[in-house]
Design a protein around this motif. Structure first.
Motif, PDB file in Angstrom:
ATOM      1  N   GLY A 188       7.555   8.448   2.861  1.00 42.78           N
ATOM      2  CA  GLY A 188       6.461   9.082   2.132  1.00 42.78           C
ATOM      3  C   GLY A 188       6.890   9.713   0.818  1.00 42.78           C
ATOM      4  O   GLY A 188       6.340   9.386  -0.246  1.00 42.78           O
ATOM      5  N   PRO A 189       7.879  10.616   0.822  1.00 42.54           N
ATOM      6  CA  PRO A 189       8.308  11.206  -0.441  1.00 42.54           C
ATOM      7  C   PRO A 189       8.804  10.177  -1.453  1.00 42.54           C
ATOM      8  O   PRO A 189       8.544  10.305  -2.654  1.00 42.54           O
ATOM      9  CB  PRO A 189       9.429  12.164  -0.023  1.00 42.54           C
ATOM     10  N   LEU A 190       9.499   9.149  -0.962  1.00 44.00           N
ATOM     11  CA  LEU A 190      10.002   8.141  -1.894  1.00 44.00           C
ATOM     12  C   LEU A 190       8.873   7.307  -2.487  1.00 44.00           C
ATOM     13  O   LEU A 190       8.820   7.084  -3.702  1.00 44.00           O
ATOM     14  CB  LEU A 190      11.021   7.239  -1.197  1.00 44.00           C
ATOM     15  N   VAL A 191       7.952   6.837  -1.647  1.00 47.71           N
ATOM     16  CA  VAL A 191       6.885   5.974  -2.155  1.00 47.71           C
ATOM     17  C   VAL A 191       5.908   6.774  -3.023  1.00 47.71           C
ATOM     18  O   VAL A 191       5.382   6.258  -4.005  1.00 47.71           O
ATOM     19  CB  VAL A 191       6.179   5.210  -1.010  1.00 47.71           C
ATOM     20  N   ASP A 192       5.703   8.049  -2.693  1.00 47.12           N
ATOM     21  CA  ASP A 192       4.784   8.874  -3.478  1.00 47.12           C
ATOM     22  C   ASP A 192       5.389   9.336  -4.797  1.00 47.12           C
ATOM     23  O   ASP A 192       4.667   9.767  -5.694  1.00 47.12           O
ATOM     24  CB  ASP A 192       4.332  10.092  -2.672  1.00 47.12           C
ATOM     25  N   SER A 193       6.701   9.235  -4.926  1.00 43.96           N
ATOM     26  CA  SER A 193       7.339   9.568  -6.198  1.00 43.96           C
ATOM     27  C   SER A 193       7.644   8.323  -7.015  1.00 43.96           C
ATOM     28  O   SER A 193       8.216   8.425  -8.101  1.00 43.96           O
ATOM     29  CB  SER A 193       8.624  10.368  -5.946  1.00 43.96           C
ATOM     30  N   GLY A 194       7.274   7.156  -6.487  1.00 46.76           N
ATOM     31  CA  GLY A 194       7.476   5.908  -7.224  1.00 46.76           C
ATOM     32  C   GLY A 194       8.912   5.423  -7.234  1.00 46.76           C
ATOM     33  O   GLY A 194       9.285   4.614  -8.088  1.00 46.76           O
ATOM     34  N   ALA A 195       9.719   5.871  -6.286  1.00 48.07           N
ATOM     35  CA  ALA A 195      11.140   5.497  -6.225  1.00 48.07           C
ATOM     36  C   ALA A 195      11.265   4.105  -5.603  1.00 48.07           C
ATOM     37  O   ALA A 195      11.690   3.947  -4.455  1.00 48.07           O
ATOM     38  CB  ALA A 195      11.919   6.543  -5.442  1.00 48.07           C
ATOM     39  N   ALA A 196      10.913   3.090  -6.366  1.00 51.66           N
ATOM     40  CA  ALA A 196      10.783   1.731  -5.853  1.00 51.66           C
ATOM     41  C   ALA A 196      12.077   1.191  -5.249  1.00 51.66           C
ATOM     42  O   ALA A 196      12.056   0.580  -4.170  1.00 51.66           O
ATOM     43  CB  ALA A 196      10.296   0.797  -6.962  1.00 51.66           C
ATOM     44  N   THR A 197      13.191   1.378  -5.914  1.00 49.81           N
ATOM     45  CA  THR A 197      14.461   0.855  -5.398  1.00 49.81           C
ATOM     46  C   THR A 197      14.848   1.564  -4.115  1.00 49.81           C
ATOM     47  O   THR A 197      15.276   0.920  -3.139  1.00 49.81           O
ATOM     48  CB  THR A 197      15.567   0.979  -6.462  1.00 49.81           C
ATOM     49  N   GLU A 198      14.682   2.883  -4.078  1.00 53.84           N
ATOM     50  CA  GLU A 198      15.033   3.642  -2.877  1.00 53.84           C
ATOM     51  C   GLU A 198      14.136   3.269  -1.706  1.00 53.84           C
ATOM     52  O   GLU A 198      14.597   3.176  -0.569  1.00 53.84           O
ATOM     53  CB  GLU A 198      14.977   5.147  -3.143  1.00 53.84           C
ATOM     54  N   VAL A 199      12.854   3.025  -1.968  1.00 51.98           N
ATOM     55  CA  VAL A 199      11.953   2.567  -0.906  1.00 51.98           C
ATOM     56  C   VAL A 199      12.436   1.220  -0.391  1.00 51.98           C
ATOM     57  O   VAL A 199      12.609   1.028   0.820  1.00 51.98           O
ATOM     58  CB  VAL A 199      10.490   2.475  -1.395  1.00 51.98           C
ATOM     59  N   ALA A 200      12.676   0.278  -1.283  1.00 51.16           N
ATOM     60  CA  ALA A 200      13.104  -1.064  -0.877  1.00 51.16           C
ATOM     61  C   ALA A 200      14.419  -1.027  -0.114  1.00 51.16           C
ATOM     62  O   ALA A 200      14.620  -1.798   0.831  1.00 51.16           O
ATOM     63  CB  ALA A 200      13.220  -1.969  -2.103  1.00 51.16           C
ATOM     64  N   ASP A 201      15.304  -0.114  -0.483  1.00 51.46           N
ATOM     65  CA  ASP A 201      16.609  -0.030   0.176  1.00 51.46           C
ATOM     66  C   ASP A 201      16.541   0.526   1.589  1.00 51.46           C
ATOM     67  O   ASP A 201      17.548   0.484   2.314  1.00 51.46           O
ATOM     68  CB  ASP A 201      17.579   0.796  -0.668  1.00 51.46           C
TER      69      ASP A 201
ATOM     70  N   ALA B 244       0.606  -1.796 -10.449  1.00 55.70           N
ATOM     71  CA  ALA B 244      -0.395  -0.955 -11.115  1.00 55.70           C
ATOM     72  C   ALA B 244      -1.247  -0.212 -10.083  1.00 55.70           C
ATOM     73  O   ALA B 244      -1.571   0.964 -10.272  1.00 55.70           O
ATOM     74  CB  ALA B 244      -1.267  -1.811 -12.028  1.00 55.70           C
ATOM     75  N   ALA B 245      -1.593  -0.889  -9.004  1.00 55.99           N
ATOM     76  CA  ALA B 245      -2.421  -0.249  -7.971  1.00 55.99           C
ATOM     77  C   ALA B 245      -1.695   0.950  -7.369  1.00 55.99           C
ATOM     78  O   ALA B 245      -2.273   2.047  -7.255  1.00 55.99           O
ATOM     79  CB  ALA B 245      -2.780  -1.255  -6.882  1.00 55.99           C
ATOM     80  N   HIS B 246      -0.443   0.766  -6.997  1.00 60.10           N
ATOM     81  CA  HIS B 246       0.287   1.874  -6.378  1.00 60.10           C
ATOM     82  C   HIS B 246       0.533   2.996  -7.389  1.00 60.10           C
ATOM     83  O   HIS B 246       0.388   4.181  -7.054  1.00 60.10           O
ATOM     84  CB  HIS B 246       1.612   1.404  -5.778  1.00 60.10           C
ATOM     85  N   GLN B 247       0.887   2.634  -8.596  1.00 64.23           N
ATOM     86  CA  GLN B 247       1.096   3.655  -9.623  1.00 64.23           C
ATOM     87  C   GLN B 247      -0.185   4.441  -9.890  1.00 64.23           C
ATOM     88  O   GLN B 247      -0.147   5.636 -10.170  1.00 64.23           O
ATOM     89  CB  GLN B 247       1.641   3.020 -10.912  1.00 64.23           C
ATOM     90  N   GLY B 248      -1.336   3.774  -9.761  1.00 66.92           N
ATOM     91  CA  GLY B 248      -2.617   4.472  -9.889  1.00 66.92           C
ATOM     92  C   GLY B 248      -2.828   5.488  -8.784  1.00 66.92           C
ATOM     93  O   GLY B 248      -3.355   6.580  -9.026  1.00 66.92           O
ATOM     94  N   TRP B 249      -2.422   5.136  -7.553  1.00 67.17           N
ATOM     95  CA  TRP B 249      -2.519   6.104  -6.449  1.00 67.17           C
ATOM     96  C   TRP B 249      -1.664   7.328  -6.748  1.00 67.17           C
ATOM     97  O   TRP B 249      -2.092   8.467  -6.530  1.00 67.17           O
ATOM     98  CB  TRP B 249      -2.081   5.482  -5.126  1.00 67.17           C
ATOM     99  N   ILE B 250      -0.464   7.098  -7.269  1.00 67.54           N
ATOM    100  CA  ILE B 250       0.433   8.216  -7.582  1.00 67.54           C
ATOM    101  C   ILE B 250      -0.198   9.103  -8.655  1.00 67.54           C
ATOM    102  O   ILE B 250      -0.243  10.329  -8.516  1.00 67.54           O
ATOM    103  CB  ILE B 250       1.819   7.705  -8.034  1.00 67.54           C
ATOM    104  N   ARG B 251      -0.683   8.486  -9.737  1.00 61.92           N
ATOM    105  CA  ARG B 251      -1.287   9.263 -10.823  1.00 61.92           C
ATOM    106  C   ARG B 251      -2.517  10.038 -10.353  1.00 61.92           C
ATOM    107  O   ARG B 251      -2.786  11.137 -10.836  1.00 61.92           O
ATOM    108  CB  ARG B 251      -1.660   8.350 -11.994  1.00 61.92           C
ATOM    109  N   GLY B 252      -3.259   9.473  -9.426  1.00 54.32           N
ATOM    110  CA  GLY B 252      -4.457  10.141  -8.926  1.00 54.32           C
ATOM    111  C   GLY B 252      -4.174  11.208  -7.888  1.00 54.32           C
ATOM    112  O   GLY B 252      -5.025  12.042  -7.596  1.00 54.32           O
ATOM    113  N   GLY B 253      -2.982  11.168  -7.316  1.00 52.90           N
ATOM    114  CA  GLY B 253      -2.597  12.114  -6.276  1.00 52.90           C
ATOM    115  C   GLY B 253      -2.717  11.485  -4.901  1.00 52.90           C
ATOM    116  O   GLY B 253      -3.825  11.191  -4.451  1.00 52.90           O
TER     117      GLY B 253
END
Length: 170
Positions: A30-43, A71-80
């Motif tokens: 959760g913290p990784l995906v909500d902060s947009g840490a794409a490489t850390e999520v994938a790892d 873009a969809a996921h980044q939009g979720w992050i920007r929106g909260g």
């Protein structure tokens, strides 16, 4: 009971550490995906690991990373948003494990927070030289479909996902 109490204690400690490490891995999503840490999520996944979401199938780290960067996921992050993984039930069997938990996706909407999705999560993991990694994570939305509670039940039992649905025993 074992004739070697120290070996029994070491085995218990290793199992507890494994369960803790797996729970921490799951909680980090959760913290990784909500902060947009794409490489850390994938790892969190093995290189060819699978993330099977009911409407989306991601095979391998590059697809998982691309989902976070989309873009969809980044939009979720920007929106909260908050991806919250509940407490896990973990079953360790040597160098493999099965874990199950609920997850919620909470989004900020017009000044309030709303649960957008509630899902059943079934995680299959394998110990690597670098620690535990996800081989397959299967999510199904909790909307009344029979595979969602079957997914939860199979995880608590430490079995493969959706076996009960496949066998028609739900």
């Amino acid at each position: 009971m074992t004739d070697n109490p120290m070996a029994a204690l070491e085995a218990r400690l290793r199992r507890l550490e494994d369960e803790r490490d797996i729970s921490r891995l799951m909680a980090s999503y959760g913290p990784l995906v909500d902060s947009g840490a794409a490489t850390e999520v994938a790892d969190l996944w093995e290189p060819d690991g699978v993330y099977d979401i009911d409407e989306l199938y991601l095979g391998g780290r590059s697809e998982i990373r691309s989902m976070v960067e989309s873009a969809a996921h980044q939009g979720w992050i920007r929106g909260g948003c908050a991806h919250v993984v509940g407490p896990a039930h973990v079953t360790v069997d040597g160098d493999t494990a099965v874990a199950v938990a609920h997850s919620l996706m909470v989004v900020h909407d017009d000044g309030r927070y709303v649960v957008r999705r509630a899902t059943a999560n079934h995680w299959q993991l394998r110990r690597s030289p670098d620690g535990w990694q996800v081989t397959t994570r299967t999510n199904r939305v909790l909307d009344g479909r029979p595979e969602s509670p079957a997914l939860l039940r199979s995880g608590v039992r430490g079995t493969a996902p959706l076996d009960e649905v496949d066998r028609g025993t739900v």
